[in-house]
Design an enzyme around this catalytic site. Sequence first.
Site, PDB file in Angstrom:
ATOM      1  N   GLN A 125      55.326  38.184  17.809  1.00 14.57           N
ATOM      2  CA  GLN A 125      55.776  38.013  19.327  1.00 14.57           C
ATOM      3  C   GLN A 125      55.365  39.325  20.198  1.00 14.57           C
ATOM      4  O   GLN A 125      54.799  39.135  21.294  1.00 14.57           O
ATOM      5  CB  GLN A 125      57.408  37.927  19.430  1.00 14.57           C
ATOM      6  CG  GLN A 125      57.818  37.796  20.761  1.00 14.57           C
ATOM      7  CD  GLN A 125      59.241  37.932  20.762  1.00 14.57           C
ATOM      8  OE1 GLN A 125      59.652  39.449  20.956  1.00 14.57           O
ATOM      9  NE2 GLN A 125      60.253  37.370  20.972  1.00 14.57           N
ATOM     10  N   HIS A 155      52.935  41.999  25.416  1.00 17.40           N
ATOM     11  CA  HIS A 155      52.625  40.423  24.933  1.00 17.40           C
ATOM     12  C   HIS A 155      51.086  40.160  24.837  1.00 17.40           C
ATOM     13  O   HIS A 155      50.656  39.450  25.509  1.00 17.40           O
ATOM     14  CB  HIS A 155      53.232  39.369  25.410  1.00 17.40           C
ATOM     15  CG  HIS A 155      54.595  39.408  25.326  1.00 17.40           C
ATOM     16  ND1 HIS A 155      55.370  39.232  24.054  1.00 17.40           N
ATOM     17  CD2 HIS A 155      55.936  39.607  26.061  1.00 17.40           C
ATOM     18  CE1 HIS A 155      56.663  39.212  24.130  1.00 17.40           C
ATOM     19  NE2 HIS A 155      57.009  39.517  25.425  1.00 17.40           N
ATOM     20  N   GLN A 187      63.169  40.709  29.716  1.00 18.68           N
ATOM     21  CA  GLN A 187      63.268  41.862  30.620  1.00 18.68           C
ATOM     22  C   GLN A 187      62.843  41.258  31.956  1.00 18.68           C
ATOM     23  O   GLN A 187      62.079  40.539  32.281  1.00 18.68           O
ATOM     24  CB  GLN A 187      62.314  42.844  30.142  1.00 18.68           C
ATOM     25  CG  GLN A 187      62.447  44.067  30.773  1.00 18.68           C
ATOM     26  CD  GLN A 187      61.885  45.500  30.009  1.00 18.68           C
ATOM     27  OE1 GLN A 187      61.764  45.263  28.915  1.00 18.68           O
ATOM     28  NE2 GLN A 187      61.584  46.372  30.665  1.00 18.68           N
ATOM     29  N   SER A 201      61.228  36.366  25.092  1.00 18.34           N
ATOM     30  CA  SER A 201      60.819  37.517  24.447  1.00 18.34           C
ATOM     31  C   SER A 201      61.908  38.270  23.882  1.00 18.34           C
ATOM     32  O   SER A 201      62.316  37.962  22.760  1.00 18.34           O
ATOM     33  CB  SER A 201      60.145  38.425  25.530  1.00 18.34           C
ATOM     34  OG  SER A 201      59.640  39.699  25.208  1.00 18.34           O
ATOM     35  N   LEU A 202      62.584  39.537  24.548  1.00 23.83           N
ATOM     36  CA  LEU A 202      63.778  39.855  23.480  1.00 23.83           C
ATOM     37  C   LEU A 202      64.740  39.048  23.620  1.00 23.83           C
ATOM     38  O   LEU A 202      65.561  39.304  22.674  1.00 23.83           O
ATOM     39  CB  LEU A 202      63.968  41.396  24.520  1.00 23.83           C
ATOM     40  CG  LEU A 202      64.807  41.293  25.840  1.00 23.83           C
ATOM     41  CD1 LEU A 202      66.509  41.092  25.494  1.00 23.83           C
ATOM     42  CD2 LEU A 202      64.503  41.992  26.801  1.00 23.83           C
ATOM     43  N   ARG A 246      62.409  48.754  19.686  1.00 20.27           N
ATOM     44  CA  ARG A 246      61.087  47.860  20.222  1.00 20.27           C
ATOM     45  C   ARG A 246      60.723  48.264  21.722  1.00 20.27           C
ATOM     46  O   ARG A 246      59.629  48.183  22.182  1.00 20.27           O
ATOM     47  CB  ARG A 246      61.654  46.269  20.567  1.00 20.27           C
ATOM     48  CG  ARG A 246      60.889  45.382  20.662  1.00 20.27           C
ATOM     49  CD  ARG A 246      61.397  44.053  20.765  1.00 20.27           C
ATOM     50  NE  ARG A 246      60.784  42.854  21.083  1.00 20.27           N
ATOM     51  CZ  ARG A 246      60.485  42.261  22.535  1.00 20.27           C
ATOM     52  NH1 ARG A 246      61.440  42.870  23.493  1.00 20.27           N
ATOM     53  NH2 ARG A 246      59.726  41.274  22.687  1.00 20.27           N
TER      54      ARG A 246
END
Length: 321
Positions: free
Chosen positions: A258, A209, A14, A99-100, A124
Amino acid sequence: MVFWMTILAIFPGQGSQKVGMGLELSKKFKSAQMVFEEVDEALSFKLSKVMKEGDNETLKLTENAQPALMATGIAVVKVIEELTGNSLANIVSHAAGHSLGEYTSLVSAGSLKIFEAARLLKIRGIAMQNAVPVGRGSMVAILGASIEDVEHFIALVDNSNGIVEIANDNAPGQVVVSGNVDALKILIQLAKDRGIRKIIPLSVSAPFHCSLMKPAAEKMEIALEKVKLEEPDFPIICNVSSIPETSTQIIKNNLILQITHRVRWRETMETLSRLGISQIVEMGTGKVLTGLAKRGAPELNSLNLETSEDIVQWLKIEKLI
């Protein structure tokens, strides 16, 4: 036919989203257009329209940005496969995503379907957005400090002010911290007192996170239980461990972890030479990860593929077409 087996495909997280993303590829390649259509169908929402001509504020909403970035990364993959007539598994040896982007890497490796990934990322995004009331958490980038320096600053923050934790260990001298606003203010002052001058509050609406995201992790555990992962065609280097994995159970567990744990991107870059990787190729929107690769693994060739020109030029150089 295997063309090359030392390429790492990486997929952005992101922040890389922008209005117009994917438009050029979808106009030129049916395979790319089909990705965006499948994501729209999965979400029962014309995300592709927001991506191509929407306003930036709507696109950068977590629940939109996450599936949008996955879609553009997979559009690049599908164009590569269309032009070469080969699966990505015959071109790259490993994949990773920030991440994503880890979800995108799983789709690229045939472990997760586009339809499923879009729905999971929507869940998510909403879960992460709603995990902490707006205004109570945030994130800050600390530049020019080592990971050890940042861990030392964190240890000096009194827990009564809230939590502050490392969210992204991106590259040498680039660490992002996440937590309660009051705790972050104390951390920022501690860093300034020690001579750290480049401290940048991030324009995010939640502290991603870190352990404040536990409610989101619980929601993702439920969502992922309903999805069957296939064994990936090539190993996925996971964010939470920086270790290549093919076990679907380990990968699924890591996707849950994560949410509340740091993205170990610096350590991921450090593992590449031991894996025999010679080239890092960022697939999707922007050049953020390419920049991090040049800092974290400067000995390796790194580049980004976003447009059809980028893709064709790279495929020709690598003699893949």
